[in-house]
Enzyme design. Structure first.
Site, PDB file in Angstrom:
ATOM      1  N   ASP A 119     -22.197 -22.313 -64.042  1.00  0.00           N
ATOM      2  CA  ASP A 119     -21.255 -21.517 -63.236  1.00  0.00           C
ATOM      3  C   ASP A 119     -19.809 -21.829 -63.602  1.00  0.00           C
ATOM      4  O   ASP A 119     -18.993 -20.935 -63.802  1.00  0.00           O
ATOM      5  CB  ASP A 119     -21.461 -21.768 -61.740  1.00  0.00           C
ATOM      6  CG  ASP A 119     -22.730 -21.152 -61.199  1.00  0.00           C
ATOM      7  OD1 ASP A 119     -23.205 -20.160 -61.772  1.00  0.00           O
ATOM      8  OD2 ASP A 119     -23.236 -21.663 -60.185  1.00  0.00           O
ATOM      9  N   GLY A 123     -18.820 -22.758 -51.259  1.00  0.00           N
ATOM     10  CA  GLY A 123     -20.250 -22.943 -51.524  1.00  0.00           C
ATOM     11  C   GLY A 123     -20.500 -23.424 -52.947  1.00  0.00           C
ATOM     12  O   GLY A 123     -19.620 -23.991 -53.604  1.00  0.00           O
ATOM     13  N   LYS A 180     -31.270 -24.025 -56.244  1.00  0.00           N
ATOM     14  CA  LYS A 180     -30.386 -24.763 -57.150  1.00  0.00           C
ATOM     15  C   LYS A 180     -30.358 -26.272 -56.902  1.00  0.00           C
ATOM     16  O   LYS A 180     -30.130 -27.040 -57.822  1.00  0.00           O
ATOM     17  CB  LYS A 180     -28.960 -24.216 -57.074  1.00  0.00           C
ATOM     18  CG  LYS A 180     -28.793 -22.860 -57.698  1.00  0.00           C
ATOM     19  CD  LYS A 180     -27.332 -22.432 -57.626  1.00  0.00           C
ATOM     20  CE  LYS A 180     -27.099 -21.117 -58.340  1.00  0.00           C
ATOM     21  NZ  LYS A 180     -25.673 -20.815 -58.428  1.00  0.00           N
TER      22      LYS A 180
END
Length: 172
Positions: free
Chosen positions: A67, A93, A31
């Site tokens: 997300d 995270g 990512k």
């Protein structure tokens, strides 16, 4: 969907253009590492510092992070009110980072990063404080927290630790 793990990230990105692949989903551990190979990064993804979706717009690779918006839409579907609420993030995270950056715009009363003390947690709290005037604090996982909304962002509870708990049951 075709799942694969690239051996060479830069070459894989070139292949996206060569094969005219329209889009991809990106996961851990790529990512962050994929960002330098993209042509453009959405402002929210840039702020978050991670990309989980790539769109090939006629050879121009644009990175996004969905997300946060995905979590926000899920909460809204369930009529979860976020404004003036205490939101606790279990973990700190990539998922917590993306969702926290997104939910800041919903004007919560406070954001609590709840986890194991370390530099990564401190860094996230510090970064969030820089972009918001909402109270943001860290709480050790051993301590109980009062919250209105709990967002679980750890791998605890996933395979193979499906029966594990990240916090004591009485904290829920």
């Amino acid at each position: 969907y075709v799942a694969f793990e690239p051996e060479n990230l830069e070459e894989s990105v070139k292949s996206i253009k060569n094969f005219n692949i329209k889009g991809l989903s990106i996961t851990i551990p790529f990512k962050i590492d994929i960002i330098p190979f993209l042509d453009e990064i959405d402002p929210l993804a840039k702020q978050i510092g991670a990309v989980n979706t790539i769109h090939n717009d006629n050879g121009k690779l644009i990175g996004y992070n969905t997300d946060g918006i995905g979590a926000l839409l899920s909460l809204k579907e369930k009529n979860v009110k976020l404004k003036n609420k205490s939101i606790a993030f279990l973990g700190y995270g990539g998922a917590a980072r993306a969702i926290a950056y997104t939910l800041i715009n919903e004007k919560p009363k406070e954001i609590i990063i709840w986890g194991i003390p370390d530099k990564m947690a401190e860094h996230l709290v510090s970064e969030l404080k820089e972009v918001s005037n909402i109270p943001i604090r860290f709480v050790d996982i051993k301590d109980k927290v009062n919250y209105d909304v709990l967002i679980h962002c750890t791998p605890v509870g996933m395979w193979p630790k499906v029966d594990d708990m990240a916090i004591k049951k009485e904290y829920i």
